[in-house]
Design a protein around this motif. Structure first.
Motif, PDB file in Angstrom:
ATOM      1  N   LEU A  33       0.829  -1.205   0.000  1.00  0.00           N
ATOM      2  CA  LEU A  33       0.000   0.000   0.000  1.00  0.00           C
ATOM      3  C   LEU A  33       0.865   1.258   0.000  1.00  0.00           C
ATOM      4  O   LEU A  33       0.577   2.223  -0.712  1.00  0.00           O
ATOM      5  CB  LEU A  33      -0.940  -0.007   1.203  1.00  0.00           C
ATOM      6  CG  LEU A  33      -2.084  -1.020   1.167  1.00  0.00           C
ATOM      7  CD1 LEU A  33      -2.838  -1.031   2.491  1.00  0.00           C
ATOM      8  CD2 LEU A  33      -3.051  -0.702   0.015  1.00  0.00           C
ATOM      9  N   MET A  66      -6.972   8.351  -3.939  1.00  0.00           N
ATOM     10  CA  MET A  66      -7.597   7.392  -3.042  1.00  0.00           C
ATOM     11  C   MET A  66      -8.420   6.362  -3.808  1.00  0.00           C
ATOM     12  O   MET A  66      -8.451   5.176  -3.442  1.00  0.00           O
ATOM     13  CB  MET A  66      -8.460   8.107  -2.015  1.00  0.00           C
ATOM     14  CG  MET A  66      -8.907   7.232  -0.848  1.00  0.00           C
ATOM     15  SD  MET A  66      -7.533   6.677   0.190  1.00  0.00           S
ATOM     16  CE  MET A  66      -7.188   8.192   1.102  1.00  0.00           C
ATOM     17  N   ARG A  67      -9.068   6.784  -4.879  1.00  0.00           N
ATOM     18  CA  ARG A  67      -9.860   5.828  -5.672  1.00  0.00           C
ATOM     19  C   ARG A  67      -8.951   4.781  -6.330  1.00  0.00           C
ATOM     20  O   ARG A  67      -9.295   3.596  -6.368  1.00  0.00           O
ATOM     21  CB  ARG A  67     -10.673   6.584  -6.720  1.00  0.00           C
ATOM     22  CG  ARG A  67     -11.914   7.270  -6.162  1.00  0.00           C
ATOM     23  CD  ARG A  67     -12.825   7.769  -7.267  1.00  0.00           C
ATOM     24  NE  ARG A  67     -12.315   8.998  -7.853  1.00  0.00           N
ATOM     25  CZ  ARG A  67     -12.646  10.225  -7.441  1.00  0.00           C
ATOM     26  NH1 ARG A  67     -13.476  10.377  -6.424  1.00  0.00           N
ATOM     27  NH2 ARG A  67     -12.156  11.300  -8.038  1.00  0.00           N
ATOM     28  N   ASP A  86      -7.782   2.373  -3.705  1.00  0.00           N
ATOM     29  CA  ASP A  86      -8.847   1.412  -3.400  1.00  0.00           C
ATOM     30  C   ASP A  86      -8.801   0.232  -4.367  1.00  0.00           C
ATOM     31  O   ASP A  86      -8.945  -0.929  -3.966  1.00  0.00           O
ATOM     32  CB  ASP A  86     -10.197   2.125  -3.472  1.00  0.00           C
ATOM     33  CG  ASP A  86     -11.370   1.176  -3.294  1.00  0.00           C
ATOM     34  OD1 ASP A  86     -11.399   0.465  -2.279  1.00  0.00           O
ATOM     35  OD2 ASP A  86     -12.252   1.148  -4.182  1.00  0.00           O
ATOM     36  N   ALA A 146      -5.764  -1.956  -3.523  1.00  0.00           N
ATOM     37  CA  ALA A 146      -5.999  -2.743  -2.310  1.00  0.00           C
ATOM     38  C   ALA A 146      -6.879  -3.951  -2.593  1.00  0.00           C
ATOM     39  O   ALA A 146      -6.696  -5.021  -2.000  1.00  0.00           O
ATOM     40  CB  ALA A 146      -6.624  -1.869  -1.228  1.00  0.00           C
ATOM     41  N   CYS A 177      -7.159   4.397   5.757  1.00  0.00           N
ATOM     42  CA  CYS A 177      -6.144   5.345   5.309  1.00  0.00           C
ATOM     43  C   CYS A 177      -6.674   6.771   5.442  1.00  0.00           C
ATOM     44  O   CYS A 177      -7.876   7.011   5.251  1.00  0.00           O
ATOM     45  CB  CYS A 177      -5.782   5.031   3.859  1.00  0.00           C
ATOM     46  SG  CYS A 177      -4.580   6.141   3.120  1.00  0.00           S
ATOM     47  N   ALA A 203     -10.409   7.027   4.149  1.00  0.00           N
ATOM     48  CA  ALA A 203     -10.945   5.714   3.786  1.00  0.00           C
ATOM     49  C   ALA A 203     -11.159   4.930   5.077  1.00  0.00           C
ATOM     50  O   ALA A 203     -10.356   4.067   5.442  1.00  0.00           O
ATOM     51  CB  ALA A 203      -9.991   4.981   2.845  1.00  0.00           C
ATOM     52  N   LEU A 243     -10.364   0.608   2.338  1.00  0.00           N
ATOM     53  CA  LEU A 243      -9.827   0.285   1.019  1.00  0.00           C
ATOM     54  C   LEU A 243     -10.138  -1.156   0.633  1.00  0.00           C
ATOM     55  O   LEU A 243     -10.349  -2.015   1.485  1.00  0.00           O
ATOM     56  CB  LEU A 243      -8.316   0.497   1.017  1.00  0.00           C
ATOM     57  CG  LEU A 243      -7.826   1.927   1.292  1.00  0.00           C
ATOM     58  CD1 LEU A 243      -6.320   1.926   1.477  1.00  0.00           C
ATOM     59  CD2 LEU A 243      -8.231   2.855   0.157  1.00  0.00           C
ATOM     60  N   TYR A 259     -14.867   8.538  -2.851  1.00  0.00           N
ATOM     61  CA  TYR A 259     -14.004   9.230  -1.903  1.00  0.00           C
ATOM     62  C   TYR A 259     -14.065  10.719  -2.197  1.00  0.00           C
ATOM     63  O   TYR A 259     -13.631  11.174  -3.262  1.00  0.00           O
ATOM     64  CB  TYR A 259     -12.565   8.702  -1.997  1.00  0.00           C
ATOM     65  CG  TYR A 259     -12.467   7.241  -1.584  1.00  0.00           C
ATOM     66  CD1 TYR A 259     -12.523   6.879  -0.246  1.00  0.00           C
ATOM     67  CD2 TYR A 259     -12.351   6.235  -2.544  1.00  0.00           C
ATOM     68  CE1 TYR A 259     -12.456   5.547   0.142  1.00  0.00           C
ATOM     69  CE2 TYR A 259     -12.272   4.901  -2.165  1.00  0.00           C
ATOM     70  CZ  TYR A 259     -12.327   4.567  -0.817  1.00  0.00           C
ATOM     71  OH  TYR A 259     -12.267   3.243  -0.451  1.00  0.00           O
TER      72      TYR A 259
END
Length: 461
Positions: free
Chosen positions: A287, A305-306, A309, A312, A323, A340, A366, A373
C-alpha cells in the motif's frame, strides 16, 4: 582421560523416536524441562534446557548452537570439517545465578572447537561423547580464561563429562555439554539417552524460535527501511512522526509517509492494514509503495484514493485497510483531506484548542471497490498543527474511539503549550514522544500506535 561411551549412534528415525517418548526420562530432570518450547525465543529456550539439567541432573550444563546454523549457511559444508564454530546460548553452573559466570563464560560468545575435541566429534558423528573428565582443550581454555579462579578450577576437576549432539532432520545444529563433580555418580548410557531425548525436544523448539526471530527481524528491517526521515522540512511545513509497536515481538500493519508534490505542496498519509504478522507487514509495504507511485503521477487527492482502493482490492491482506491522506498547499493555504474509514485528523490553531476535522465523508475502507471518496478542503490562514494518527492511539478495550480522540486532542493542547521553543528542531519530535507516552496509561495495547505531526506555516518559505 578415557572415552567410555560412543556407541549410541543416530538412526534415520532417531529424532522422531526420541521426541515421541519424553515421559520415560522426565524424572531425571527438573520441572523446567516442561517449559521447553513454550516461548519462541532462542535465549529463553536455551535457559529452559540448562535449568532442566543443572543442578538436579548435573553440576553444570551449557547449550551451544553452530554458528553456520544460526546464520543459515548450509552451502559447501564439509562432513568432517577441521573445526566448528559454536555460540554459547545458555549456561548454568550449580544453583548459582548465571550472571556470576558472565564475565568468565559469557553467553553469546562464539568459540572455535578443533576436530580432535569431543565437541567436534559429537557434531560430526552424531554420537554422544562420554568422558571421565573435561577434555584437555577445554581445561586449557577455562584456565586461561579463569586465571586461577577457584570456581573455574572446581569445574576443571569434574569427574564425568557428557556431550550430546543436537540434530534436527539429519542436520547438526549444536550440542549440550554436562559435567558432574567427584562427589556425584558418573554419567551412564541411560543418562546420555535421557539428554538425547531432551535435546530432540529442544531442537524443535530452537528451530521454531530461530525461524520466528529471523522472520521478525526481516519484517522489522523492512519497516525501518521504509520509514521517512525522523524530521522533515518542506516549504511552509515541518513534519515529525512517532511509532510504537503493540509489543516487542509484534509486527503490525500501520504505515505512514511524507510525499513531496509539485509546487509548494506536500502529501501526508497514515494507514492501517488489518491484523499483525508478516502478512500485514507485506500488505502495508504494498500500500505504501502504491501511494508513492500514485503521488508521482500528480493525481488529485480524491483520484489518488480511488486508485488506491483498486490496488488494495487486488492485494492479498490489504482489503479493509484504512487510510487518511492530507495534502498541504502552502501557496493556497489549504489542506485537502480524503479518508478511507480512518479516524479524523486533528487541527490546532495558534492558541488552540485542537479540534477534529469535519470530513465531508469518512469514506469506506480500502479494497471494497466503493470508489466514492470525497475531498474535504480546509482553509488554514494561520500557523497550525495537523495530526494524523492510527486507531491504536485512540482506541482500547476500556475506551471507545470517540473518548480516545478527545483525550488525544487534549494531550496535543497540553503538549503544544509546554513547548519552550516551538522553533527548536526537536520541538515537533518531542511533542510526538509526548503524545505516544500519553497513551501508555491505557490497558495493555493490542495495536500499533502511529502518528504524523505537521506544523503548517502559511506564507512561510
Amino acid at each position: 582421560m578415557t572415552l567410555r561411551y560412543t556407541e549410541h549412534s543416530e538412526s534415520p528415525d532417531h529424532d522422531d523416536a526420541l521426541a515421541a517418548s519424553p515421559g520415560s526420562h522426565r524424572g531425571r530432570f527438573s520441572p523446567a524441562a516442561d517449559a521447553i518450547g513454550s516461548e519462541l525465543d532462542l535465549q529463553l529456550t536455551g535457559r529452559h534446557v540448562v535449568h532442566a539439567l543443572a543442578p538436579y541432573f548435573c553440576d553444570a550444563a551449557s547449550v551451544y548452537l553452530l554458528q553456520r546454523w544460526l546464520l543459515q549457511e548450509h552451502g559447501g559444508q564439509l562432513p568432517d570439517p577441521p573445526q566448528i564454530e559454536a555460540r554459547r546460548l545458555a549456561l548454568r553452573i550449580g544453583a548459582q545465578n548465571p550472571e556470576n559466570w558472565e564475565s568468565l563464560l559469557p553467553v553469546g560468545e562464539v568459540l572455535v572447537f578443533p576436530r580432535e575435541t569431543p565437541y567436534a566429534r559429537a557434531v560430526a558423528t552424531g554420537q554422544s561423547q562420554l568422558l571421565d573428565g573435561v577434555d584437555g582443550h577445554t581445561v586449557q581454555r577455562l584456565r586461561r580464561t579463569g586465571r586461577g579462579d577457584a570456581s573455574v578450577e572446581a569445574l576443571v576437576r569434574s569427574a564425568s563429562f557428557l556431550i550430546v549432539p543436537l540434530r534436527l532432520r539429519g542436520t547438526a545444529v549444536g550440542f549440550i555439554a554436562c559435567t558432574r563433580g567427584p562427589g556425584r555418580t558418573p554419567f551412564t548410557r541411560g543418562d546420555a539417552v535421557a539428554v538425547e531425548v531432551l535435546g530432540a525436544r529442544a531442537c524443535v523448539a530452537l528451530d521454531n524460535a530461530r525461524r520466528y526471530e529471523r522472520e521478525r527481524l526481516t519484517a522489522l528491517a523492512i519497516r525501518r527501511s521504509l520509514l521517512p526521515e525522523a524530521g522533515q522540512c518542506h516549504e511552509g511545513c515541518r513534519i515529525a512522526h512517532g511509532y510504537r509497536p503493540a509489543g516487542q515481538d509484534v509486527i503490525g500493519g500501520d504505515w505512514f509517509d511524507v510525499l513531496p508534490r509539485r509546487g509548494r505542496r506536500v502529501g501526508m498519509v497514515v494507514g492501517d492494514a488489518m491484523g499483525h504478522g508478516p502478512e500485514s507487514a507485506v500488505a502495508m509495504i504494498q500500500l505504501r509503495t502504491a501511494v508513492r507511485t500514485l503521488a508521482a503521477l500528480d493525481l488529485d487527492p480524491a483520484d489518488l484514493m480511488r486508485h488506491l482502493d483498486t490496488v488494495a482490492g487486488d492485494t492479498p491482506g490489504a482489503s479493509f485497510a484504512t487510510c487518511m491522506y492530507a495534502e498541504w498547499d502552502a501557496d493556497l493555504c489549504t489542506c485537502t483531506f480524503v479518508g478511507a474509514g480512518h479516524p479524523p485528523p486533528l487541527v490546532r490553531g495558534p492558541s488552540g484548542p485542537a479540534r477534529r476535522v469535519a470530513l465531508t465523508t469518512a469514506g469506506l475502507p480500502l479494497g471494497l471497490g466503493a470508489g466514492r471518496y470525497e475531498p474535504t478542503v480546509l482553509h488554514v490562514p494561520e500557523p497550525s498543527m495537523l495530526l494524523l494518527y492510527s486507531d491504536g492511539l485512540v482506541e482500547s478495550r476500556t475506551r471507545d474511539i470517540d473518548q480516545g480522540i478527545t483525550r488525544l486532542a487534549r494531550a496535543l493542547d497540553e503538549g503544544a503549550a509546554q513547548l519552550s521553543d516551538p522553533e527548536h528542531p526537536d520541538a515537533l519530535p518531542s511533542l510526538c514522544r509526548h503524545l505516544l507516552e500519553d497513551t501508555v496509561g491505557q490497558d495493555a495495547a493490542t495495536d500499533d500506535r502511529t502518528l504524523l505531526l505537521a506544523e503548517l506555516a502559511p506564507g512561510k518559505k
